[in-house]
Enzyme design. Structure first.
Site, PDB file in Angstrom:
ATOM      1  N   GLU A 150     -11.419  -0.498  -3.395  1.00 25.50           N
ATOM      2  CA  GLU A 150     -10.678   0.112  -2.298  1.00 25.50           C
ATOM      3  C   GLU A 150      -9.449   0.833  -2.837  1.00 25.50           C
ATOM      4  O   GLU A 150      -9.187   0.836  -4.046  1.00 25.50           O
ATOM      5  CB  GLU A 150     -10.263  -0.949  -1.264  1.00 25.50           C
ATOM      6  CG  GLU A 150      -9.259  -1.964  -1.789  1.00 25.50           C
ATOM      7  CD  GLU A 150      -8.898  -3.027  -0.762  1.00 25.50           C
ATOM      8  OE1 GLU A 150      -9.619  -3.172   0.247  1.00 25.50           O
ATOM      9  OE2 GLU A 150      -7.884  -3.739  -0.972  1.00 25.50           O
TER      10      GLU A 150
ATOM     11  N   ASP B   1       0.826  -1.210   0.000  1.00 26.43           N
ATOM     12  CA  ASP B   1       0.000   0.000   0.000  1.00 26.43           C
ATOM     13  C   ASP B   1       0.862   1.262   0.000  1.00 26.43           C
ATOM     14  O   ASP B   1       0.669   2.169   0.814  1.00 26.43           O
ATOM     15  CB  ASP B   1      -0.927   0.019   1.228  1.00 26.43           C
ATOM     16  CG  ASP B   1      -1.646  -1.297   1.451  1.00 26.43           C
ATOM     17  OD1 ASP B   1      -2.028  -1.933   0.455  1.00 26.43           O
ATOM     18  OD2 ASP B   1      -1.823  -1.689   2.622  1.00 26.43           O
TER      19      ASP B   1
END
Length: 480
Positions: A222, A46
């Site tokens: 997401e 991420d």
């Protein structure tokens, strides 16, 4: 009378010739080549990289222990690979913000630094919510961080992956959250911001996982990330489970439109970035965007794995790595991410000096120049140490690793390295200053046939001797 007309016509043609001669065939590209060596950081998922006005890139990411927020900085993107890492915040021993510390992002807003992140609770690790940290320190690695609390939305439900961006002077927050009225894991939402830790107004849902590639393993939208270009706002997001099915989708809106209206956003029908077995890259996703050191190239920052099969829950597999590669822009103004390239040095494109919209590409393994290459990877090559050595270079195909540009019967092909000395020689070139533009261009001289250069003729590539100005133009390229 005929003599006078002839003299006038001759003078006009001469003037026209001077005008043409004075006009350069092709200015150097606005976005010259930038390359990186991947992976940038092992076991960092991420990833988020922010380029600040102080000359530093700031890099944060999820650590596999899910227990802290780390930060590093460097003056170059590649320098982040070896930059010292500082833990700026650690999870709570109990209660909220005590588990699953995920997906931090760092932003500089109105003179202060903010970190957005998601966290669960020690009493319920899946009670994931969004939180914000703040520091006024000039250097966020050494600053004291204050917890500004949870970002409150319309529901107390699973929510994560907050990102913030500004369009036309308005600051927005985008994030992923479970809508209790939907049978999925998370959808994407957007809202205006009253301040860096508070949204204003009613959030708007702009995407939910409905397509087949968004619902493999889990029904997920997401990790939103925003890049703007040519009056458009492009919001990429991640879909499906966090294994090899993980991929990037994209929403598009006009920068002049109402971003708080779901109808302003259109969804790409297919993933814009996904696993690639040829390059051994799996599950690319949860990206961010930054820019090159010279500010001329947009850079995709993302994580993936270099293997497909995972034992157990993918969330327990620690080996997602941070990677970088250049974003290219299509003629219609939309981004082209290509494929996740192989580990090692990232590829470049070579545009023609005298046909600036055409790039070297392979088609049925024949090398040619062509405009509007729809499969970006066909026109990307890794510049590697020459197979023949002796200071040479070789150009390796991006989507066919182990295949190289080589000449055969003086025609240029993309073929698999067969390990022979002949192939190594045919696939090796001396990199020279551009014959038609010695400042920014490049020409490629054959290693085993000195004096012959790669040049285009009727759009196909050959290795030929060069003599005329046209030959030199045909044999000059720009790396982009």
């Amino acid at each position: 009378m005929k003599g006078l007309v002839g003299r006038v016509l001759t003078a006009l043609l001469a003037a026209l010739a001077l005008l043409v001669t004075a006009t350069p065939a092709h200015a150097a590209p606005a976005s010259p080549a930038v390359t990186f060596t991947n992976p940038l950081a092992e076991q960092r998922a991420d990833p988020h990289i922010f380029k600040h006005t102080d000359g530093y890139y700031y890099f944060t990411a999820t650590v596999p222990e899910y227990d802290r927020i780390v930060l590093r900085r460097a003056t170059t993107l590649q320098g982040l690979a070896t930059a010292p890492e500082t833990t700026i915040w650690t999870k709570h021993a109990s209660g909220v913000m005590g588990a699953h510390i995920w997906a931090p992002e760092i932003h500089y807003i109105d003179g202060k630094w903010y970190v957005y992140f998601a966290a669960g609770s020690t009493s319920d690790v899946w009670a994931i919510r969004m939180y914000v940290l703040e520091t006024s320190a000039a250097n966020p690695l050494t600053g004291t961080w204050t917890e500004k609390g949870q970002i409150t939305t319309q529901w107390e439900s699973f929510s994560l992956d907050a990102t913030t961006f500004v369009v036309n002077g308005v600051r927005y927050l985008a994030w992923a959250q479970h809508n209790p009225a939907e049978d999925n894991n998370t959808s994407l939402f957007i809202a205006r911001m009253a301040n860096p830790w508070t949204i204003s107004g009613t959030p708007v849902e702009i995407s939910q996982p409905t397509l087949s590639w968004e619902t493999i393993g889990y029904k997920v939208n997401e990790g939103p990330a925003v890049i703007q270009h040519g009056g458009k706002v492009f919001l990429t997001y991640s879909a499906s489970a966090t294994d090899a099915n993980y991929c990037l989708g994209m929403l598009t809106a006009s920068a002049s439109g109402d971003l708080l209206s779901a109808s302003s956003w259109s969804k790409s029908p297919q993933p814009v970035f996904k696993s690639n077995a040829a390059t051994s890259q799996y599950g690319p996703g949860h990206n961010s965007f930054t820019v090159s050191e010279d500010g001329k190239s947009d850079i995709l920052v993302y994580h993936d794995r270099n293997y497909k099969d995972i034992t157990g829950d993918p969330l327990n597999d620690p080996n997602r790595r941070t990677r970088l590669q250049k974003v290219y822009w299509k003629a219609d103004g939309t981004p082209d991410f290509g494929i996740p390239v192989a580990d090692g040095v990232t590829p470049v494109r070579l545009s023609s000096y005298n046909y600036p919209d055409r790039y070297i590409r392979h088609w049925d393994f024949r090398a040619k120049i062509e405009a509007n290459v729809t499969n970006l990877a066909d026109s990307q090559f890794r510049v590697v140490t020459g197979l023949a050595g002796s200071g040479t270079i070789s150009l390796e195909s991006t989507n066919y690793p182990g295949y190289y540009l080589r000449h055969r019967n003086f025609e240029v092909w993309v073929e698999k390295n067969d390990g022979t000395a002949g192939f190594r020689s045919d696939a090796s070139f001396q990199r020279r200053s551009g014959l038609a533009d010695a400042t920014a261009g490049v020409s490629l001289e054959s290693y085993n046939y000195p004096g012959r250069y790669i040049r285009h003729y009727n759009n196909l590539l050959y290795v030929q001797t060069i003599s005329t100005a046209l030959d030199k133009a045909d044999a000059t390229f720009y790396m982009e």
